[in-house]
Design a protein around this motif. Structure first.
Motif, mmCIF file in Angstrom:
data_model
loop_
_atom_site.group_PDB
_atom_site.id
_atom_site.type_symbol
_atom_site.label_atom_id
_atom_site.label_comp_id
_atom_site.label_asym_id
_atom_site.label_seq_id
_atom_site.Cartn_x
_atom_site.Cartn_y
_atom_site.Cartn_z
ATOM 1 N N LEU A 121 0.873 -1.176 0.000
ATOM 2 C CA LEU A 121 0.000 0.000 0.000
ATOM 3 C C LEU A 121 0.908 1.224 0.000
ATOM 4 O O LEU A 121 2.026 1.175 0.517
ATOM 5 C CB LEU A 121 -0.887 0.021 1.247
ATOM 6 C CG LEU A 121 -1.853 -1.149 1.442
ATOM 7 C CD1 LEU A 121 -2.500 -1.066 2.817
ATOM 8 C CD2 LEU A 121 -2.911 -1.167 0.350
ATOM 9 N N GLU A 125 -2.122 5.467 1.549
ATOM 10 C CA GLU A 125 -3.135 4.425 1.786
ATOM 11 C C GLU A 125 -3.023 3.845 3.188
ATOM 12 O O GLU A 125 -4.033 3.634 3.863
ATOM 13 C CB GLU A 125 -3.005 3.310 0.745
ATOM 14 C CG GLU A 125 -3.463 3.704 -0.642
ATOM 15 C CD GLU A 125 -3.104 2.677 -1.702
ATOM 16 O OE1 GLU A 125 -3.842 2.600 -2.710
ATOM 17 O OE2 GLU A 125 -2.079 1.951 -1.546
ATOM 18 N N ARG A 126 -1.790 3.585 3.624
ATOM 19 C CA ARG A 126 -1.601 3.047 4.980
ATOM 20 C C ARG A 126 -2.085 4.036 6.032
ATOM 21 O O ARG A 126 -2.787 3.656 6.972
ATOM 22 C CB ARG A 126 -0.127 2.695 5.215
ATOM 23 C CG ARG A 126 0.343 1.469 4.461
ATOM 24 C CD ARG A 126 1.716 0.993 4.914
ATOM 25 N NE ARG A 126 2.754 1.996 4.797
ATOM 26 C CZ ARG A 126 3.519 2.176 3.710
ATOM 27 N NH1 ARG A 126 3.341 1.416 2.650
ATOM 28 N NH2 ARG A 126 4.458 3.101 3.700
ATOM 29 N N GLU A 128 -4.257 6.453 5.670
ATOM 30 C CA GLU A 128 -5.716 6.597 5.576
ATOM 31 C C GLU A 128 -6.429 5.383 6.151
ATOM 32 O O GLU A 128 -7.437 5.500 6.856
ATOM 33 C CB GLU A 128 -6.122 6.819 4.117
ATOM 34 C CG GLU A 128 -7.572 7.139 3.908
ATOM 35 C CD GLU A 128 -7.995 8.498 4.441
ATOM 36 O OE1 GLU A 128 -9.187 8.830 4.301
ATOM 37 O OE2 GLU A 128 -7.166 9.243 5.017
ATOM 38 N N PHE A 129 -5.906 4.213 5.862
ATOM 39 C CA PHE A 129 -6.479 2.976 6.402
ATOM 40 C C PHE A 129 -6.465 3.010 7.933
ATOM 41 O O PHE A 129 -7.484 2.719 8.579
ATOM 42 C CB PHE A 129 -5.684 1.777 5.876
ATOM 43 C CG PHE A 129 -6.124 0.460 6.431
ATOM 44 C CD1 PHE A 129 -7.285 -0.146 5.977
ATOM 45 C CD2 PHE A 129 -5.371 -0.183 7.406
ATOM 46 C CE1 PHE A 129 -7.695 -1.369 6.491
ATOM 47 C CE2 PHE A 129 -5.770 -1.402 7.919
ATOM 48 C CZ PHE A 129 -6.941 -1.993 7.461
ATOM 49 N N THR A 133 -9.785 3.357 10.287
ATOM 50 C CA THR A 133 -10.056 2.252 11.215
ATOM 51 C C THR A 133 -10.167 2.788 12.636
ATOM 52 O O THR A 133 -11.088 2.412 13.374
ATOM 53 C CB THR A 133 -8.954 1.174 11.112
ATOM 54 O OG1 THR A 133 -8.904 0.696 9.759
ATOM 55 C CG2 THR A 133 -9.241 0.010 12.055
#
Length: 150
Positions: A121, A125-126, A128-129, A133
């Motif tokens: 990722l 992306e990491r 944002e993930f 979460t």
């Protein structure tokens, strides 16, 4: 309830269960319980000592479940429980040589696979993930606390 939200929540729950099943299958393949696997995983990755209480809180397993897994791991000579200085009640979980060998053979490959997958990722992306979460958990905690308090 909003139909689109319900569909998305269903998809999320299925993905969560799929991820949980992936880890369960891996632990089963290694011949140990999920809890025992996460104990070995935690001790392998950490530079700080862990106690039974720490692991119960980190992995959301009951103290009884962690205690049972620790007893089995100790009986199989994967770990030893070492009293912490000045506190004989709390014991540090330490891998024995057999436990280190087992973790190297079974736990490390999964840790490397996780890192490889997560590393594919992008940084964005990491981030944002993780952000989403954490936000979801916080919002869900607020909602469930409201139910529990009523």
């Amino acid at each position: 309830m909003d139909h689109e939200v319900a569909l998305q929540l269903s998809a999320f729950n299925k993905l969560y269960k799929e991820l949980d099943e992936l880890y369960h299958d891996f632990a089963k393949h290694c011949g140990i319980s999920d809890c025992a696997f996460w104990i070995l995983y935690s001790v392998q990755e950490s530079v700080e000592p862990y106690t039974q209480k720490d692991l119960s809180e980190i992995w959301s397993f009951s103290r009884q479940t962690v205690n049972s897994a620790l007893k089995n791991l100790e009986a199989d000579d994967y770990i030893e429980l070492v009293p912490l200085p000045g506190n004989r009640k709390n014991k540090e979980i330490v891998l024995t040589q057999k436990g280190k060998n087992y973790a190297e053979e079974h736990v490390m490959p999964l840790m490397e696979a996780e890192q490889n997958a997560f590393g594919k990722l992008t940084d964005e992306e990491r981030s944002e993930f993780l952000r989403l979460t954490q936000k979801h958990i916080s919002l869900l905690r607020t909602e469930t606390n409201a139910i529990l308090e009523s």
